[in-house]
Design an enzyme around this catalytic site. Structure first.
Site, short mmCIF file in Angstrom:
data_model
loop_
_atom_site.label_atom_id
_atom_site.label_comp_id
_atom_site.label_asym_id
_atom_site.label_seq_id
_atom_site.Cartn_x
_atom_site.Cartn_y
_atom_site.Cartn_z
N GLU A 198 5.99 37.11 0.99
CA GLU A 198 4.53 36.97 0.63
C GLU A 198 3.70 37.29 1.83
OE1 GLU A 198 3.98 33.03 -1.19
OE2 GLU A 198 4.83 33.90 -3.12
N GLU A 388 10.57 35.85 -7.56
CA GLU A 388 10.38 34.46 -7.50
C GLU A 388 9.58 34.41 -8.88
OE1 GLU A 388 8.18 32.31 -4.43
OE2 GLU A 388 9.34 33.29 -2.88
C1 BGP Z 1 6.00 30.82 -2.83
C2 BGP Z 1 7.04 30.82 -1.90
C3 BGP Z 1 8.13 29.77 -2.08
C4 BGP Z 1 7.92 28.60 -2.75
C5 BGP Z 1 7.16 29.00 -4.18
C6 BGP Z 1 6.99 27.72 -5.05
O1 BGP Z 1 4.60 30.93 -2.67
O2 BGP Z 1 7.22 32.14 -1.32
O3 BGP Z 1 8.57 29.43 -0.79
O4 BGP Z 1 7.87 27.52 -2.40
O5 BGP Z 1 5.95 29.63 -3.86
O6 BGP Z 1 5.82 27.09 -4.48
P1 BGP Z 1 5.92 25.40 -4.25
O7 BGP Z 1 7.14 25.30 -3.46
O8 BGP Z 1 4.74 25.22 -3.56
O9 BGP Z 1 5.99 24.85 -5.59
#
Ligand code: BGP
Length: 491
Positions: A198, A388
């Site tokens: 990201e 993701e």
């Molecule tokens: C993205 C990241 C991840 C992950 C995901 C979910 O932005 O790349 O590392 O954590 O989000 O977010 P969260 O963990 O805040 O629910």
């Protein structure tokens, strides 16, 4: 049949959110290790020591520290990355569970500070290299391809404390050394690579994306330039090491809707989408887009590229585009509308009245995934990889150790249907799909364990208490069927 035979089904994680093993085998401290546990209502804090010796903690989102301080971990604070879910000691049985689901690919990140504890050493740490050798060997045993993120929200903290991390171009040299080391070491084990997780999250949180505690526009432009050059160099190095290597970029992406058909709302949404494209424009095309240069000029941001830097960007373009997709967002030109909807790294978004939300307020929009896939495919014509996707929820482990999570199944099913439509109806080229947090792990935004995404329940609570035992959720059996049928059986 819609999904190609070689479609890469799997799951995704990041080292700082699941490994644990915080100070084992000479690992150094990194930027993620200095973030405390927060919650839905309490922000995560980053801890540091002032020159006076005073220890302080400030909220990670929005932090803007220009004084010379030493970031680090201090007594009396709770840092969830230090324990994660202890994959460090469970990797064999965890990978066996992924294999049981039929994973073809597993997206993981390498923890830079295991390989170069301060980032600045001449020689890598053998024990750190060995750990990933063991992980890759275990994956190979089950014919699971690793998809490796080289930098996922963590930078050795010494790089920050010594010269300001990614604000300083010296960090590029350290990164190059790190990339060369892992590229050569794992040349026969890893074929798929992602440079920065990201990369565009620099706009929202320079600490997460770059281990930088400042938040001004000049700082963000400097980080962007250094990371874009580092990313291009990484692509070239990995291609040089092995021509079969496939290297992708990685962005946080989602459709952006205008709140109304007022042309001002529509223009605002278009500009917002374009700002999301900036990093990919450079990583795919190999040069800075004119709109960005105009923006820098308008805002008085210093920026220039030498001929050598331009050549590096031109040479190091990516083979494919990867992105995270959790939700869409909505913008409005009406200053009287509330624009504080919550979501993945979201700012300035209005709540969408047509969508439902997760327990954490993230809005659920499978159609937005089809829109996002089409936007990226039409703009770049490069293979796409959804690395993701998912919904965090407060799962319950029953007394008989089952875990019923129909909402996860529903969320994923609807998003897979959208992918299917994008392939069948729109002709989009999608390489694979790795839902986020395939095994429960620490949340990046809140530091909680109770925000669970996984097919596998891990018995540990927000404070790190629990047996750390693993249990299959209902979604585990469902996803196994999805993979076995190559995405045809979604019931
Ligand atoms: C993205 C990241 C991840 C992950 C995901 C979910 O932005 O790349 O590392 O954590 O989000 O977010 P969260 O963990 O805040 O629910």
């Amino acid at each position: 049949m819609s999904f190609p035979d070689n479609f890469l089904w799997g799951g995704a994680v990041a080292a700082n959110q699941y490994e644990g093993g915080f100070n084992e085998d000479n690992k150094g401290v990194n930027s993620a290790d200095c973030i405390t546990r927060g919650s839905r209502t309490k922000p995560r804090l980053v801890t540091f020591k002032r020159e006076s010796g005073k220890i302080e903690a400030v909220p990670m989102f929005g932090m803007d520290i220009h004084d010379k301080v030493q970031f680090g971990c201090f007594e009396g604070f709770d840092y969830p990355s230090h324990r994660g879910i202890d994959f460090y000691h469970h990797f064999k049985s965890d990978i066996a569970l992924f294999a049981e689901m039929g994973f073809k690919v597993f997206r993981l990140s390498i923890n830079w500070s295991r390989i170069y504890p301060t980032g600045m050493e001449d020689k890598p740490n053998e024990a750190g290299l060995k750990f990933y050798d063991d992980v890759f060997d275990e994956l190979q045993k089950y014919h699971i391809e690793p998809l490796v993120t080289i930098s996922h929200y963590e930078t050795p903290i010494e790089l920050q404390n010594t010269w300001g991390s990614w604000t300083n171009s010296k960090t590029i040299e350290c990164f190059e050394r790190y990339v060369r080391t892992i590229g050569e070491r794992y040349r026969n084990k890893v074929k798929y690579w992602l440079t920065f997780n990201e990369i565009n999250v620099c706009e929202t949180s320079p600490w997460l994306s770059a281990g930088v505690g400042k938040n001004d526009l000049q700082t963000k432009a400097d980080i962007a330039k250094n990371q874009l050059i580092a990313s291009a160099k990484a692509v070239s190095i990995l291609h040089e090491i092995c021509s079969a290597n496939k290297v992708g970029n990685m962005i946080a992406y989602g459709a952006v809707y205008p709140y109304t058909c007022n042309p001002n709302d529509v223009l605002k949404s278009k500009l917002k989408i374009r700002s999301k494209h900036f990093y990919t424009d450079v990583q795919v095309r190999g040069y800075y887009p004119s709109y960005k240069l105009k923006e820098y000029e308008r805002k008085g941001i210093r920026f220039s590229l030498t001929d050598e830097e331009s050549q590096i960007l031109k040479k190091g373009t990516v083979d494919f585009i990867s992105f995270s997709y959790y939700m869409s967002s909505v913008v409005s030109s009406d200053p009287n509308l509330d624009n504080n909807a919550t979501g993945n790294m979201l700012t300035g978004s209005v709540k969408n009245p047509y969508l439902n939300s997760s327990e954490w307020g993230w809005q659920i929009d499978p159609t937005g995934l089809r829109i996002a896939l089409n936007e990226l495919w039409e703009r770049y014509q490069k293979p796409l990889f959804i690395v993701e996707n998912g919904m965090g929820a407060n799962d319950i482990l029953e007394n008989d150790k089952t875990c019923h999570d129909p909402y996860h199944i529903e969320y994923l099913r609807d998003h897979i249907k959208s992918m299917k439509d994008a392939i069948e109806l729109d002709g989009v080229n999608i390489m694979g799909y790795t839902p986020w947090g395939c095994i429960d792990l620490v949340s990046a935004s809140t530091g909680e364990m109770s925000k669970r995404y996984g097919f596998i329940y891990v018995d540990v609570d927000d404070e790190g208490n629990g047996t750390y035992n693993r249990y299959k959720k209902d979604s585990f059996y469902w996803y196994k069927k999805v993979i076995a049928s190559n995405g045809e059986d979604l019931d």
